[in-house]
Design an enzyme around this catalytic site. Structure first.
Site, PDB file in Angstrom:
ATOM      1  N   CYS A 162       0.809  -1.222   0.000  1.00  0.00           N
ATOM      2  CA  CYS A 162       0.000   0.000   0.000  1.00  0.00           C
ATOM      3  C   CYS A 162       0.841   1.270   0.000  1.00  0.00           C
ATOM      4  CB  CYS A 162      -0.930   0.006   1.205  1.00  0.00           C
ATOM      5  SG  CYS A 162      -1.842  -1.528   1.411  1.00  0.00           S
ATOM      6  N   HIS A 193      -4.148   7.400   5.609  1.00  0.00           N
ATOM      7  CA  HIS A 193      -4.269   6.088   4.956  1.00  0.00           C
ATOM      8  C   HIS A 193      -5.698   5.577   5.165  1.00  0.00           C
ATOM      9  CE1 HIS A 193      -2.774   2.584   2.991  1.00  0.00           C
ATOM     10  NE2 HIS A 193      -2.871   1.793   4.044  1.00  0.00           N
ATOM     11  N   HIS A 218      -9.814   1.467  -1.691  1.00  0.00           N
ATOM     12  CA  HIS A 218      -8.376   1.278  -1.475  1.00  0.00           C
ATOM     13  C   HIS A 218      -7.742   0.808  -2.772  1.00  0.00           C
ATOM     14  CE1 HIS A 218      -4.595   0.567   0.227  1.00  0.00           C
ATOM     15  NE2 HIS A 218      -4.923  -0.033   1.355  1.00  0.00           N
TER      16      HIS A 218
END
Length: 314
Positions: free
Chosen positions: A96, A228, A265
């Site tokens: 990520c 995030h 995401h």
């Protein structure tokens, strides 16, 4: 036929970025410009389809260009060829953090003088059968919606797409009269070195503090953080704790939102898409909200800009 979906997203975003920048990569500038992009899954859609063709359909062979189509640096290669970028050209794959790390490398190359301009950002396209099943196996997927920082959050939702930017030497951009969207002031990286899936407050705090130090910015000068904010129980509380550690009393005056609540995401491409929200905050005074917020969580007791966008100067 030569482009996986993640490469298609990248090329479209790169074309938009270069058109907006009004840069032409010819002559000496071509040799001084490159491309660094982030991705985690790379050509996962191509892998998924061709494994199915071999294992399920029993085909004996696949298309001869499957490898250049599925390799993680496929998008970088295609972008470099389309725009004549003959400088540093590679892909960063750190789950990520991929596009954040890619943009950091591009920033450092421009700052060091190794490059005049770099195309950077990231992309992801993991919404195929195998990709979804893999993430389901990790037990982090929500059954209904991504609700970052909310006490009722129950996991992440995947998205797909790309964000690509032109990082250019300031003097070079100024001399040609470029419309400069924003300035990258500092960058830092850290590693938790502790667990393969459980984030660490200390690791995140060191990255934030390092970026502030590199930028020579005091914590009190920061008005907005694009988090995030995955909507998982572990990430959101850890991230809020890290922000509280670094910013101290100023943490209560910060706005911190997660746009994953809206676009999902994007794994390796997520940091690049989220940079767009930061630019929007700086240029337009629009603070993107954390939508889907239902109930406060005492472990996420910061201003998460719940449910509605906000006008603010940061």
């Amino acid at each position: 036929a030569l482009y996986d979906r993640f490469t298609q997203f990248t090329l479209l975003a790169a074309r938009q970025a270069i058109a907006q920048s009004e840069l032409s990569f010819a002559g000496a500038l071509a040799d001084q410009s490159g491309v660094i992009l982030g991705t985690s899954g790379g050509g996962l859609t191509t892998q998924d389809e061709n494994y199915r063709v071999v294992y399920e359909d029993g085909k004996n062979r696949v298309h001869p260009f499957i490898v250049p189509k599925l390799m993680n640096n496929a998008a970088v290669s295609q972008v470099s060829m389309e725009f004549n970028l003959r400088g540093p050209s590679f892909t960063v794959a750190t789950a990520c953090a991929s596009s954040n790390h890619a943009m950091g490398q591009a920033f450092n190359m421009v700052r060091s003088g190794m490059a005049k301009a770099m195309l950077t950002g990231g992309s992801e396209a993991m919404l195929c059968f195998g990709g979804i099943k893999a993430w389901e196996g990790l037990r982090v997927m929500s059954r209904d919606a991504c609700r970052p920082f909310s006490a009722t959050r129950n996991g992440m939702v995947q998205g797909e797409g790309a964000g690509v930017f032109v990082f250019e030497d300031y003097d070079h951009a100024k001399a040609r009269g470029a419309d400069i969207l924003c300035e990258v002031a500092g960058f830092a990286m850290s590693s938790d070195a502790s667990d393969i899936v459980m984030p660490s407050k200390q690791g995140a705090a060191r990255a934030i503090a390092g970026a502030l130090k590199d930028a020579q910015i005091a914590p009190e000068q920061v008005g907005y953080i694009n988090a995030h904010g995955t909507g998982t129980g572990a990430n959101d509380k850890t991230e809020c704790a890290a922000v509280a550690d670094v910013f101290g009393a100023h943490a209560d005056r910060l706005m911190i939102s997660s746009t994953k609540s809206m676009h999902g995401h994007l794994i390796g491409g997520t940091g690049a898409v989220e940079l767009l929200a930061c630019i929007m905050a700086l240029r337009d005074g629009v603070i993107a909200p954390t939508i889907g917020y239902e109930e406060p969580d005492p472990e996420c007791a910061l201003d998460v800009v719940p449910n509605e966008a906000r006008q603010a100067s940061v």
